[in-house]
Design a protein around this motif. Structure first.
Motif, PDB file in Angstrom:
ATOM      1  N   PHE A  70       0.852  -1.195   0.000  1.00 22.16           N
ATOM      2  CA  PHE A  70       0.000   0.000   0.000  1.00 22.16           C
ATOM      3  C   PHE A  70       0.879   1.234   0.000  1.00 22.16           C
ATOM      4  O   PHE A  70       1.848   1.313   0.752  1.00 22.16           O
ATOM      5  N   VAL A  71       0.505   2.181  -0.836  1.00 19.76           N
ATOM      6  CA  VAL A  71       1.128   3.507  -0.867  1.00 19.76           C
ATOM      7  C   VAL A  71       0.008   4.497  -1.127  1.00 19.76           C
ATOM      8  O   VAL A  71      -0.708   4.377  -2.124  1.00 19.76           O
ATOM      9  N   GLY A  72      -0.190   5.441  -0.213  1.00 16.85           N
ATOM     10  CA  GLY A  72      -1.233   6.437  -0.436  1.00 16.85           C
ATOM     11  C   GLY A  72      -1.571   7.185   0.822  1.00 16.85           C
ATOM     12  O   GLY A  72      -1.034   6.904   1.901  1.00 16.85           O
ATOM     13  N   PRO A  73      -2.487   8.123   0.701  1.00 15.56           N
ATOM     14  CA  PRO A  73      -2.876   8.911   1.866  1.00 15.56           C
ATOM     15  C   PRO A  73      -3.898   8.172   2.735  1.00 15.56           C
ATOM     16  O   PRO A  73      -4.775   7.476   2.221  1.00 15.56           O
ATOM     17  N   VAL A  74      -3.731   8.323   4.043  1.00 16.78           N
ATOM     18  CA  VAL A  74      -4.708   7.848   5.022  1.00 16.78           C
ATOM     19  C   VAL A  74      -4.880   8.990   6.012  1.00 16.78           C
ATOM     20  O   VAL A  74      -3.900   9.428   6.634  1.00 16.78           O
ATOM     21  N   ALA A  75      -6.095   9.491   6.133  1.00 13.78           N
ATOM     22  CA  ALA A  75      -6.384  10.614   7.029  1.00 13.78           C
ATOM     23  C   ALA A  75      -5.448  11.795   6.758  1.00 13.78           C
ATOM     24  O   ALA A  75      -4.989  12.455   7.678  1.00 13.78           O
ATOM     25  N   VAL A 134       4.825   9.829   5.294  1.00 17.85           N
ATOM     26  CA  VAL A 134       5.922   9.626   4.348  1.00 17.85           C
ATOM     27  C   VAL A 134       5.518  10.159   2.967  1.00 17.85           C
ATOM     28  O   VAL A 134       4.393   9.937   2.530  1.00 17.85           O
ATOM     29  N   THR A 135       6.449  10.840   2.315  1.00 21.44           N
ATOM     30  CA  THR A 135       6.320  11.117   0.889  1.00 21.44           C
ATOM     31  C   THR A 135       6.982   9.933   0.200  1.00 21.44           C
ATOM     32  O   THR A 135       8.206   9.776   0.295  1.00 21.44           O
ATOM     33  N   ALA A 174       3.092   0.376  -4.964  1.00 19.20           N
ATOM     34  CA  ALA A 174       2.612  -0.944  -4.558  1.00 19.20           C
ATOM     35  C   ALA A 174       3.140  -1.976  -5.547  1.00 19.20           C
ATOM     36  O   ALA A 174       3.180  -1.744  -6.760  1.00 19.20           O
ATOM     37  N   GLY A 175       3.583  -3.106  -5.005  1.00 17.28           N
ATOM     38  CA  GLY A 175       4.133  -4.183  -5.820  1.00 17.28           C
ATOM     39  C   GLY A 175       5.653  -4.190  -5.848  1.00 17.28           C
ATOM     40  O   GLY A 175       6.256  -5.169  -6.288  1.00 17.28           O
ATOM     41  N   PRO A 189      15.204   2.409   0.615  1.00 15.68           N
ATOM     42  CA  PRO A 189      14.375   3.590   0.880  1.00 15.68           C
ATOM     43  C   PRO A 189      12.938   3.394   0.409  1.00 15.68           C
ATOM     44  O   PRO A 189      12.690   2.828  -0.661  1.00 15.68           O
ATOM     45  N   LEU A 190      12.012   3.862   1.247  1.00 14.81           N
ATOM     46  CA  LEU A 190      10.588   3.821   0.931  1.00 14.81           C
ATOM     47  C   LEU A 190      10.063   5.207   0.582  1.00 14.81           C
ATOM     48  O   LEU A 190       9.022   5.348  -0.045  1.00 14.81           O
ATOM     49  N   GLY A 191      10.775   6.228   1.041  1.00 12.03           N
ATOM     50  CA  GLY A 191      10.365   7.613   0.842  1.00 12.03           C
ATOM     51  C   GLY A 191      11.093   8.489   1.841  1.00 12.03           C
ATOM     52  O   GLY A 191      12.124   8.082   2.397  1.00 12.03           O
TER      53      GLY A 191
END
Length: 129
Positions: free
Chosen positions: A39-44, A64-65, A70-71, A79-81
Motif C-alpha cells: 500500500f502507498v497512499g494517503p490515510v487521514a 511519508v512522501t 505498490a508491488g 528507501p521507501l520515501g
C-alpha cells in the motif's frame, strides 16, 4: 524517541499501535526488513507506506512522501520515501510513526524487530564450565 507502543486493553480500545521515532523532515525512511510494498497512499491526510514481509508481518510507515509504488520488492534498508513533518502527538517537528501488525488487528511493538532474534551465550575465557 517519541511515543512508545502501548497495546490497547481490548481489540478496538485506545492505545498507541506503533512507535514514534523522532527525525528531521526529509530524512530517508527505510524498510525494516525485506518484503513487498502492498500500500502507498494517503490515510487521514498523511502519506502511508505498508510492506508485507515473508513471515506474515506488515510494517507501516507514516507520514511519508513515498518513493515506491505498490508491488515493489524491497530489501531491508531500501528507501521507501522521506519523512514529512507534522505527525500529531510528536514531541518534535517530525516523527515517523512505525507500526507492525500480524493479521488485521494484532498490533505488535515494532521495536522488537530491532532486537536480536535469540540470545546467544558465549564461553567466557578462563572459566571452566
Amino acid at each position: 524517541m517519541g511515543t512508545l507502543f502501548r497495546r490497547p486493553t481490548f481489540r478496538y480500545g485506545p492505545g498507541h499501535r506503533g512507535a514514534d521515532l523522532v527525525a528531521a523532515p526529509g530524512t530517508a525512511v527505510l524498510a525494516a526488513r525485506e518484503g513487498v510494498v502492498v500500500f502507498v497512499g494517503p490515510v487521514a491526510g498523511r502519506g502511508v507506506v505498508s510492506v508485507d514481509h515473508p513471515d506474515g508481518l506488515r510494517t507501516t510507515y507514516e507520514p511519508v512522501t513515498p518513493s515506491v509504488t505498490a508491488g515493489t520488492r524491497v530489501a531491508a534498508g531500501d528507501p521507501l520515501g522521506v519523512l514529512e513533518a507534522g505527525h500529531t502527538g510528536c514531541p518534535s517537528v517530525a516523527c515517523l510513526h512505525w507500526g507492525v501488525r500480524r493479521g488485521k488487528v494484532d498490533y505488535l511493538d515494532p521495536l522488537v524487530l530491532l532486537r536480536p532474534s535469540r540470545v546467544r551465550l558465549l564461553p567466557w575465557d578462563g572459566v571452566d564450565p
